[in-house]
Design an enzyme around this catalytic site. Sequence first.
Site: not given
Ligand code: AMP
Length: 217
Positions: A161, A172, A13, A127, A88
Amino acid sequence: MRLVFLGPPGVGKGTQAEGLARELQIPHISTGAILRDALGRGTATGLAAKKLMDAGDLVPDAVVVDLVEDRFAEQDAASGWLLDGYPRNLDQGAALDGLLSSLNLTLDHVVFFECDSAELVRRLGGRRVCRKCGSTFHIEFAPPPQSGDCSEGGECEIHQRSDDAEDAILKRLDVYHSETGPLVDHFRSQGRLVVVDGSQSIDQVGVQLRAALERSS
Ligand code: AMP
């Protein structure tokens, strides 16, 4: 143009969002990136989110809802945006609906990228990211440079990461199925979902994405 990108972690994404947002000249708003940036700057929000993020859990809805509301108020968001990683879950979806109606705005497209879990685990586990320029690599498909090449100058600083560690990846994916799955079903039942096969190469997914958006416009 106001777009939402939905899909499991590792589906690409972020990569697709970056390219499309640049093309459409709208900001790419990633709640994960905003949280990582807050953590990097050592803010209270970032530090409070760290444990949850490292474990692969979601941070509380109230935190991300506020972050998005604040981000929408910035000037560059006036002409549109591409939301990546938000909403989310169903509650965040309802909060976004509420915010949009209070601003008298509607969503143009909700894009859902699908991919099977085995491929996602392979992508996330390999990654690697540059700390300085944010470029993303994969140890197998797109190996990081041995030296030099950082767009911020000098050598890329490659790291994994913390939420790409094996336990966090599985968590996740679990959280994605239990929390985001119902939101995807909700948009699907409303006939608002533009579905893209995220298992192909970056270029192929990009072509499919643009064709799908064209068809549903
Ligand atoms: P991402 O980069 O989108 O994979 O997000 C990394 C982490 O940030 C996720 O695993 C959550 O811990 C937190 N996070 C990001 N976006 C959200 C969201 N909309 N709601 C809750 N936690 C979020």
